[in-house]
Design an enzyme around this catalytic site. Structure first.
Site, PDB file in Angstrom:
ATOM      1  N   PRO A  14      -0.228  37.749  -2.952  1.00 14.37           N
ATOM      2  CA  PRO A  14       0.560  38.620  -3.847  1.00 14.37           C
ATOM      3  C   PRO A  14       0.144  40.081  -3.743  1.00 14.37           C
ATOM      4  O   PRO A  14      -0.244  40.700  -4.727  1.00 14.37           O
ATOM      5  CB  PRO A  14       0.256  38.038  -5.234  1.00 14.37           C
ATOM      6  N   ALA A  16       1.409  43.898  -1.620  1.00 13.13           N
ATOM      7  CA  ALA A  16       2.562  44.794  -1.734  1.00 13.13           C
ATOM      8  C   ALA A  16       3.873  44.026  -1.541  1.00 13.13           C
ATOM      9  O   ALA A  16       4.794  44.109  -2.380  1.00 13.13           O
ATOM     10  CB  ALA A  16       2.432  45.923  -0.710  1.00 13.13           C
ATOM     11  N   THR A  38      -7.620  37.073  -4.674  1.00 12.74           N
ATOM     12  CA  THR A  38      -8.182  37.687  -5.874  1.00 12.74           C
ATOM     13  C   THR A  38      -7.391  37.203  -7.082  1.00 12.74           C
ATOM     14  O   THR A  38      -6.157  37.217  -7.064  1.00 12.74           O
ATOM     15  CB  THR A  38      -8.067  39.228  -5.762  1.00 12.74           C
ATOM     16  N   LYS A  77      -1.592  39.464   5.379  1.00 12.06           N
ATOM     17  CA  LYS A  77      -1.568  40.156   6.669  1.00 12.06           C
ATOM     18  C   LYS A  77      -1.755  39.139   7.802  1.00 12.06           C
ATOM     19  O   LYS A  77      -2.362  38.078   7.601  1.00 12.06           O
ATOM     20  CB  LYS A  77      -2.699  41.185   6.710  1.00 12.06           C
ATOM     21  N   TRP A  87      -4.917  27.017   1.635  1.00 14.53           N
ATOM     22  CA  TRP A  87      -3.704  27.103   0.812  1.00 14.53           C
ATOM     23  C   TRP A  87      -2.555  26.368   1.481  1.00 14.53           C
ATOM     24  O   TRP A  87      -1.815  25.635   0.840  1.00 14.53           O
ATOM     25  CB  TRP A  87      -3.273  28.568   0.632  1.00 14.53           C
ATOM     26  N   ALA A 129       6.435  49.064   0.564  1.00 15.33           N
ATOM     27  CA  ALA A 129       5.830  48.852  -0.749  1.00 15.33           C
ATOM     28  C   ALA A 129       4.353  49.162  -0.611  1.00 15.33           C
ATOM     29  O   ALA A 129       3.760  48.841   0.423  1.00 15.33           O
ATOM     30  CB  ALA A 129       6.034  47.407  -1.199  1.00 15.33           C
ATOM     31  N   LYS A 180      12.492  46.114  14.685  1.00 13.93           N
ATOM     32  CA  LYS A 180      11.492  46.426  13.646  1.00 13.93           C
ATOM     33  C   LYS A 180      10.107  46.598  14.282  1.00 13.93           C
ATOM     34  O   LYS A 180       9.321  47.444  13.870  1.00 13.93           O
ATOM     35  CB  LYS A 180      11.478  45.320  12.584  1.00 13.93           C
ATOM     36  N   ASN A 184       7.289  49.526  13.892  1.00 17.73           N
ATOM     37  CA  ASN A 184       5.881  49.288  13.546  1.00 17.73           C
ATOM     38  C   ASN A 184       4.940  49.843  14.605  1.00 17.73           C
ATOM     39  O   ASN A 184       3.881  50.386  14.283  1.00 17.73           O
ATOM     40  CB  ASN A 184       5.600  47.780  13.437  1.00 17.73           C
ATOM     41  N   GLU A 261      -3.705  45.283  11.654  1.00 14.53           N
ATOM     42  CA  GLU A 261      -2.796  44.360  12.363  1.00 14.53           C
ATOM     43  C   GLU A 261      -2.425  44.949  13.728  1.00 14.53           C
ATOM     44  O   GLU A 261      -1.258  44.976  14.096  1.00 14.53           O
ATOM     45  CB  GLU A 261      -1.536  44.144  11.515  1.00 14.53           C
TER      46      GLU A 261
HETATM   47  N1  LIG Z   1       3.541  47.017   2.662  1.00 17.72           N
HETATM   48  C1  LIG Z   1       4.640  47.310   3.350  1.00 17.72           C
HETATM   49  O1  LIG Z   1       5.314  48.306   3.072  1.00 17.72           O
HETATM   50  C2  LIG Z   1       5.123  46.396   4.445  1.00 17.72           C
HETATM   51  C3  LIG Z   1       6.429  46.569   4.936  1.00 17.72           C
HETATM   52  C4  LIG Z   1       6.907  45.681   5.898  1.00 17.72           C
HETATM   53  C5  LIG Z   1       6.097  44.673   6.346  1.00 17.72           C
HETATM   54  N2  LIG Z   1       4.825  44.535   5.873  1.00 17.72           N
HETATM   55  C6  LIG Z   1       4.019  43.423   6.382  1.00 17.72           C
HETATM   56  O2  LIG Z   1       3.923  42.441   5.369  1.00 17.72           O
HETATM   57  C7  LIG Z   1       2.677  41.744   5.499  1.00 17.72           C
HETATM   58  C8  LIG Z   1       1.953  41.839   4.167  1.00 17.72           C
HETATM   59  O3  LIG Z   1       1.595  43.199   3.967  1.00 17.72           O
HETATM   60  P1  LIG Z   1       1.192  43.814   2.567  1.00 17.72           P
HETATM   61  O4  LIG Z   1       1.308  45.293   2.726  1.00 17.72           O
HETATM   62  O5  LIG Z   1       1.926  43.146   1.462  1.00 17.72           O
HETATM   63  O6  LIG Z   1      -0.353  43.403   2.494  1.00 17.72           O
HETATM   64  P2  LIG Z   1      -1.319  43.448   1.243  1.00 17.72           P
HETATM   65  O7  LIG Z   1      -0.800  44.370   0.196  1.00 17.72           O
HETATM   66  O8  LIG Z   1      -2.699  43.669   1.770  1.00 17.72           O
HETATM   67  O9  LIG Z   1      -1.219  41.987   0.650  1.00 17.72           O
HETATM   68  C9  LIG Z   1      -1.868  40.875   1.207  1.00 17.72           C
HETATM   69  C10 LIG Z   1      -2.157  39.922   0.079  1.00 17.72           C
HETATM   70  O10 LIG Z   1      -2.736  38.728   0.634  1.00 17.72           O
HETATM   71  C11 LIG Z   1      -3.897  38.419  -0.105  1.00 17.72           C
HETATM   72  N3  LIG Z   1      -4.816  37.636   0.696  1.00 17.72           N
HETATM   73  C12 LIG Z   1      -5.669  38.069   1.649  1.00 17.72           C
HETATM   74  N4  LIG Z   1      -6.367  37.039   2.159  1.00 17.72           N
HETATM   75  C13 LIG Z   1      -5.945  35.938   1.512  1.00 17.72           C
HETATM   76  C14 LIG Z   1      -6.304  34.555   1.567  1.00 17.72           C
HETATM   77  N5  LIG Z   1      -7.241  34.115   2.409  1.00 17.72           N
HETATM   78  N6  LIG Z   1      -5.674  33.710   0.752  1.00 17.72           N
HETATM   79  C15 LIG Z   1      -4.723  34.131  -0.113  1.00 17.72           C
HETATM   80  N7  LIG Z   1      -4.348  35.428  -0.224  1.00 17.72           N
HETATM   81  C16 LIG Z   1      -4.955  36.313   0.575  1.00 17.72           C
HETATM   82  C17 LIG Z   1      -4.456  39.771  -0.501  1.00 17.72           C
HETATM   83  O11 LIG Z   1      -5.409  39.627  -1.521  1.00 17.72           O
HETATM   84  P3  LIG Z   1      -6.430  40.789  -1.963  1.00 17.72           P
HETATM   85  O12 LIG Z   1      -5.788  41.395  -3.172  1.00 17.72           O
HETATM   86  O13 LIG Z   1      -7.707  40.084  -2.268  1.00 17.72           O
HETATM   87  O14 LIG Z   1      -6.544  41.759  -0.816  1.00 17.72           O
HETATM   88  C18 LIG Z   1      -3.179  40.464  -0.935  1.00 17.72           C
HETATM   89  O15 LIG Z   1      -2.804  40.054  -2.231  1.00 17.72           O
HETATM   90  C19 LIG Z   1       1.950  42.415   6.661  1.00 17.72           C
HETATM   91  O16 LIG Z   1       2.203  41.703   7.840  1.00 17.72           O
HETATM   92  C20 LIG Z   1       2.581  43.784   6.745  1.00 17.72           C
HETATM   93  O17 LIG Z   1       2.509  44.343   8.050  1.00 17.72           O
HETATM   94  C21 LIG Z   1       4.326  45.361   4.914  1.00 17.72           C
END
Ligand SMILES: NC(=O)c1ccc[n+]([C@@H]2O[C@H](COP(=O)([O-])OP(=O)(O)OC[C@H]3O[C@@H](n4cnc5c(N)ncnc54)[C@H](OP(=O)(O)O)[C@@H]3O)[C@@H](O)[C@H]2O)c1
Length: 298
Positions: A14, A16, A38, A77, A87, A129, A180, A184, A261
């Protein structure tokens, strides 16, 4: 159109993107079960004109799970997939549709080894996000996903039906996913400068970005994507139009000292290029620098 039946939904990761999807589901009365690294009492999504609080808790102990779900969104990620194995085995059976909300073009092959034969649905995540210091998430554009045109997409279409996250289905998903990926890949240059989208207004960065994108385009086409010659310029134009302070998740990871990544966003171009005999001189420079920035040593 008849309102579809809604599947039982879990969300792993959970952050971004995960918070955005959880909030969209909650707002529509379909609050997902939340699982993460977390523990949090709740999630909060902020956007222009409002906010949504998703009741938790975010559970952080896979040993306590007793239920399998129809649909599991995975929004960790790509560098965190192996760590989510407990999980995935606890939440999924061979019928669970696992929708991967990640960047890259290799979502299926990366996650499949950790699943009990569950069907995997890759997606293209189009919205930016960002996680804020107080753990809330700031959604900076309209939420939108693209899915491949396969039978498994029905679970996601049903879950997100009528929510603030739009979902479209692409007949040629390979091309959409590679487009996309080009976006990236060039965003990875922000890690090398430590700068946000504003840097693309520099003529030298725009020239370098175009050359890199043309290299990525050659590889994408070799991988079967149908993308026109205009795509590199369109992507540079888009970066120039973004707010100058718009970042990218790989830059956020760099600035917080997290693993990058780099392989699924940049390394993949070099790997696929080598496998297909497409020269990748810019990747050959960019990829080792990103890899070393992420993984060290030193
Ligand atoms: N953010 C963007 O704007 C965006 C846009 C397009 C695509 N993406 C892609 O979407 C994917 C997710 O990105 P994000 O930005 O959302 O990442 P993020 O904010 O770092 O979220 C990752 C989540 O996964 C959790 N996590 C990490 N290890 C885990 C585990 N072992 N078990 C369960 N949960 C775990 C993290 O927990 P913690 O809170 O402990 O870190 C965090 O809540 C990536 O591939 C990214 O490239 C992101």
């Amino acid at each position: 159109m008849t309102k579809p039946e809604h599947p039982t939904v879990a969300l792993v990761g959970p952050g971004a993107i995960g918070t955005t999807i959880a909030a969209a589901l909650h707002e529509a009365g379909r609050t997902p079960a939340l699982f993460g690294r977390t523990a949090h009492e709740r999630l909060e999504l902020r956007f222009d004109g409002g906010r949504i609080v998703v009741p938790g808790p975010v559970q952080n102990d896979p040993a306590k799970i007793e239920t399998r779900f129809d649909l599991v969104f995975v929004a960790v990620k790509s560098t965190q997939i192996a760590a989510t194995a407990p999980w995935l085995s606890a939440l999924c059976n061979e019928k669970t549709v696992v929708c991967v909300l990640q960047n890259g073009v290799e979502q299926k092959s990366l996650i499949a080894p950790y699943l009990p034969g569950s069907p995997v649905l890759p997606s293209v995540v189009w919205f930016p996000a960002q996680r804020e210091a107080d753990a809330s998430v700031w959604l900076r554009a309209r939420a939108r996903l693209t899915l491949p045109d396969v039978p498994e997409n029905s679970a996601v279409l049903a879950a997100l039906y009528g929510t603030r996250c739009a979902v479209d289905v692409a007949a040629d998903f390979v091309s959409v996913a590679w487009r996309k990926l080009l976006q990236n890949a060039v965003a990875g240059l922000m890690v090398l400068t430590g700068r946000r989208s504003g840097m693309f207004s520099r003529a030298d960065i725009a020239t370098l970005s175009l050359a890199y994108l043309r290299e990525c385009l050659d590889v994408a086409r070799a991988e079967g994507a149908t993308l026109g010659d205009e795509v590199p310029q369109e992507i540079v134009d888009a970066f120039q139009r973004y707010p100058a302070d718009m970042g990218t998740s790989i830059l956020a990871d760099r600035q917080t000292g997290r693993p990058l990544e780099w392989d699924c966003r940049n390394g993949v171009v070099q790997r696929c290029g080598r496998a297909r005999g497409v020269p990748t001189p810019i990747s050959d420079l960019v990829v080792p620098i990103l890899a070393a920035a992420s993984d060290g040593p030193g």
